[in-house]
Design a protein around this motif. Sequence first.
Motif, PDB file in Angstrom:
ATOM      1  N   VAL A 197       0.856  -1.184   0.000  1.00  0.00           N
ATOM      2  CA  VAL A 197       0.000   0.000   0.000  1.00  0.00           C
ATOM      3  C   VAL A 197       0.889   1.230   0.000  1.00  0.00           C
ATOM      4  N   VAL A 198       0.613   2.147  -0.923  1.00  0.00           N
ATOM      5  CA  VAL A 198       1.379   3.386  -1.061  1.00  0.00           C
ATOM      6  C   VAL A 198       0.467   4.563  -0.740  1.00  0.00           C
ATOM      7  N   GLU A 199       0.875   5.415   0.188  1.00  0.00           N
ATOM      8  CA  GLU A 199       0.055   6.542   0.629  1.00  0.00           C
ATOM      9  C   GLU A 199       0.892   7.810   0.679  1.00  0.00           C
ATOM     10  N   ARG A 200       0.330   8.926   0.170  1.00  0.00           N
ATOM     11  CA  ARG A 200       1.023  10.212   0.164  1.00  0.00           C
ATOM     12  C   ARG A 200       1.251  10.754   1.578  1.00  0.00           C
ATOM     13  N   SER A 201       0.290  10.550   2.449  1.00  0.00           N
ATOM     14  CA  SER A 201       0.341  11.151   3.779  1.00  0.00           C
ATOM     15  C   SER A 201       1.325  10.410   4.693  1.00  0.00           C
ATOM     16  N   ALA A 202       1.509  10.972   5.874  1.00  0.00           N
ATOM     17  CA  ALA A 202       2.443  10.389   6.833  1.00  0.00           C
ATOM     18  C   ALA A 202       1.850   9.175   7.541  1.00  0.00           C
ATOM     19  N   ARG A 203       0.532   8.943   7.375  1.00  0.00           N
ATOM     20  CA  ARG A 203      -0.106   7.779   7.982  1.00  0.00           C
ATOM     21  C   ARG A 203      -1.312   7.363   7.158  1.00  0.00           C
ATOM     22  N   LEU A 204      -1.752   6.130   7.364  1.00  0.00           N
ATOM     23  CA  LEU A 204      -2.965   5.656   6.712  1.00  0.00           C
ATOM     24  C   LEU A 204      -4.164   6.423   7.250  1.00  0.00           C
ATOM     25  N   LEU A 205      -5.190   6.529   6.439  1.00  0.00           N
ATOM     26  CA  LEU A 205      -6.432   7.183   6.854  1.00  0.00           C
ATOM     27  C   LEU A 205      -6.149   8.473   7.623  1.00  0.00           C
ATOM     28  N   PRO A 206      -5.550   9.451   6.976  1.00  0.00           N
ATOM     29  CA  PRO A 206      -5.128  10.676   7.673  1.00  0.00           C
ATOM     30  C   PRO A 206      -6.253  11.477   8.299  1.00  0.00           C
ATOM     31  N   HIS A 207      -7.492  11.227   7.921  1.00  0.00           N
ATOM     32  CA  HIS A 207      -8.617  11.963   8.502  1.00  0.00           C
ATOM     33  C   HIS A 207      -9.105  11.328   9.809  1.00  0.00           C
ATOM     34  N   GLU A 208      -8.608  10.137  10.112  1.00  0.00           N
ATOM     35  CA  GLU A 208      -8.977   9.488  11.367  1.00  0.00           C
ATOM     36  C   GLU A 208      -8.005   9.900  12.475  1.00  0.00           C
ATOM     37  N   ASP A 209      -8.351   9.590  13.714  1.00  0.00           N
ATOM     38  CA  ASP A 209      -7.434   9.838  14.823  1.00  0.00           C
ATOM     39  C   ASP A 209      -6.167   9.012  14.651  1.00  0.00           C
ATOM     40  N   GLU A 210      -5.072   9.494  15.229  1.00  0.00           N
ATOM     41  CA  GLU A 210      -3.788   8.824  15.070  1.00  0.00           C
ATOM     42  C   GLU A 210      -3.805   7.408  15.636  1.00  0.00           C
ATOM     43  N   ASP A 211      -4.491   7.198  16.765  1.00  0.00           N
ATOM     44  CA  ASP A 211      -4.516   5.844  17.325  1.00  0.00           C
ATOM     45  C   ASP A 211      -5.297   4.888  16.434  1.00  0.00           C
ATOM     46  N   VAL A 212      -6.303   5.393  15.725  1.00  0.00           N
ATOM     47  CA  VAL A 212      -7.054   4.570  14.778  1.00  0.00           C
ATOM     48  C   VAL A 212      -6.164   4.191  13.602  1.00  0.00           C
ATOM     49  N   SER A 213      -5.455   5.181  13.038  1.00  0.00           N
ATOM     50  CA  SER A 213      -4.545   4.914  11.920  1.00  0.00           C
ATOM     51  C   SER A 213      -3.490   3.889  12.312  1.00  0.00           C
ATOM     52  N   ALA A 214      -2.927   4.069  13.492  1.00  0.00           N
ATOM     53  CA  ALA A 214      -1.881   3.156  13.958  1.00  0.00           C
ATOM     54  C   ALA A 214      -2.426   1.745  14.161  1.00  0.00           C
ATOM     55  N   GLY A 215      -3.632   1.649  14.720  1.00  0.00           N
ATOM     56  CA  GLY A 215      -4.233   0.337  14.940  1.00  0.00           C
ATOM     57  C   GLY A 215      -4.508  -0.394  13.646  1.00  0.00           C
ATOM     58  N   ILE A 216      -4.982   0.332  12.645  1.00  0.00           N
ATOM     59  CA  ILE A 216      -5.270  -0.277  11.341  1.00  0.00           C
ATOM     60  C   ILE A 216      -3.978  -0.719  10.669  1.00  0.00           C
ATOM     61  N   ARG A 217      -2.941   0.105  10.770  1.00  0.00           N
ATOM     62  CA  ARG A 217      -1.652  -0.280  10.182  1.00  0.00           C
ATOM     63  C   ARG A 217      -1.125  -1.558  10.838  1.00  0.00           C
ATOM     64  N   GLU A 218      -1.256  -1.651  12.139  1.00  0.00           N
ATOM     65  CA  GLU A 218      -0.792  -2.839  12.851  1.00  0.00           C
ATOM     66  C   GLU A 218      -1.524  -4.091  12.377  1.00  0.00           C
ATOM     67  N   ILE A 219      -2.829  -3.977  12.175  1.00  0.00           N
ATOM     68  CA  ILE A 219      -3.628  -5.110  11.702  1.00  0.00           C
ATOM     69  C   ILE A 219      -3.164  -5.554  10.322  1.00  0.00           C
ATOM     70  N   LEU A 220      -2.963  -4.612   9.425  1.00  0.00           N
ATOM     71  CA  LEU A 220      -2.589  -4.947   8.053  1.00  0.00           C
ATOM     72  C   LEU A 220      -1.170  -5.489   7.965  1.00  0.00           C
ATOM     73  N   GLU A 221      -0.258  -4.887   8.685  1.00  0.00           N
ATOM     74  CA  GLU A 221       1.130  -5.353   8.638  1.00  0.00           C
ATOM     75  C   GLU A 221       1.268  -6.747   9.257  1.00  0.00           C
ATOM     76  N   ALA A 222       0.412  -7.074  10.228  1.00  0.00           N
ATOM     77  CA  ALA A 222       0.450  -8.401  10.835  1.00  0.00           C
ATOM     78  C   ALA A 222       0.092  -9.494   9.827  1.00  0.00           C
ATOM     79  N   GLU A 223      -0.609  -9.100   8.762  1.00  0.00           N
ATOM     80  CA  GLU A 223      -0.962 -10.060   7.714  1.00  0.00           C
ATOM     81  C   GLU A 223       0.015 -10.042   6.552  1.00  0.00           C
ATOM     82  N   GLY A 224       1.100  -9.283   6.694  1.00  0.00           N
ATOM     83  CA  GLY A 224       2.131  -9.277   5.668  1.00  0.00           C
ATOM     84  C   GLY A 224       1.978  -8.222   4.601  1.00  0.00           C
ATOM     85  N   ILE A 225       1.095  -7.263   4.798  1.00  0.00           N
ATOM     86  CA  ILE A 225       0.938  -6.157   3.841  1.00  0.00           C
ATOM     87  C   ILE A 225       2.014  -5.121   4.096  1.00  0.00           C
TER      88      ILE A 225
END
Length: 458
Positions: A197-225
Amino acid sequence: MPITYDAIVIGAGQAGPALTARLSAAGKKVALVERKLLGGTCVNVGCTPTKAMVASAHTAHVARRAGEFGVIAAAEVSVNLQKVIERKNQIVANSRAGLEKWMAGLDNCTVYHGHAGFESAASVSVGDQVLEAKQIFLNVGARPVTSIDGADSVPYLTSSTILDLDELPDHLVVIGGSYIGLEFAQMFRRFGSEVTVVERSARLLPHEDEDVSAGIREILEAEGIQIRLEAKCLKLTGSAGNVGVGLDCSHGALEIEGSHILLAIGRKPNTDDLNLAAAGIVVDEHGYIVTDEHLRTNVDGIFAMGDVNGRGAFTHTSWNDYEIVADNLLDYGTRSTKDRFPVYALYIDPPMAHIGMTEAEVRKAGRAALIGKRPMTRVGRAVEKGESQGFMKVLVDAETRQILGATILGVGGDEAIHCLLTCMYSKQPIDLIARSVHIHPTVSELIPTMLQELKPLT
């Protein structure tokens, strides 16, 4: 000679057919115009097909984890993408067929298949026919944005075309780390593809809270994305089967190569070929039709519903648009878009559901607030299901004790959050839920517990 109707509905997405049925039942002579497929985005290339494929991906994921639950799988799990697509297509076909049957059975309704364009504020052309009416309702939707350097010469997929792939990508590069892109990223990773996944911003889902973005990234990376952020200068390169994305990142490789590229960089309204100027309809700088809170455009008798008005790119907001228009025109109501709260979900697994204000918005507003947060590892139902990733969070006004907003990132969160939403709509203090008894074992039973442990937002 023009064919005269009481009303013309352009676009058969979520709002169009329902409004057509209400108008028809009220004795109005209605023309429904659709240039492609009845059902619009949701039925044909949106909610229905994607969630059908998400279900297939979830099944593959659970099968691979069978050993964790004491279940012995007989063989290595693999995915037959053609069978996945066949199942999806059948679900879509059944849904669309039901809608077509509904419209065909309406009294006072004529369905036109073709492209509509305005001739004046009271008339539209469809092929070589001209239709006229005192009321015109626009429900023409939106389409994927594909404006990126290199797109004119490098093959790419969109959220629509990827639904009909007949082969599994070896390496899918998803450009766009937001809702659509992340759903497809996890889906195809679970199907067996390597995914970046390639994203321009400094985090995924930049309109969400930072803890939400971080939690989603953790879920996806745990599956090898693989996640690549801060890709400031995106450019497509290569040819079919060997494509690349130039990143110009501050760290890591400057280019990612893959077999397929999915562009998930946003959507734009289908307003550029309606000849809106002939009717004098005003659009904003992004092409969305400007409406008031009752969905009326600047032209008397013309309304805009759904994605095209920029008031929410969701099936549920489009449906609510229909309800607002129908109630005000046929039931003499006073409903408006001001009555609804922002509500939406991200359908990765586990899902993320959000209502009302984010924590960042509450802080920016300077409101005195209370906050409650609980990890899903402390939700028995999630632990028992082996899906304890994520958390639930709620923001409450310190004075009124009414809910300002909430997010649940976790199994069943897209359903459980609605008890909080109902509390918001009824304008009740959180004590209503905090003191209620919920069924055990469920995800929602921990919401009262969370509300009993609120702390000041500092």
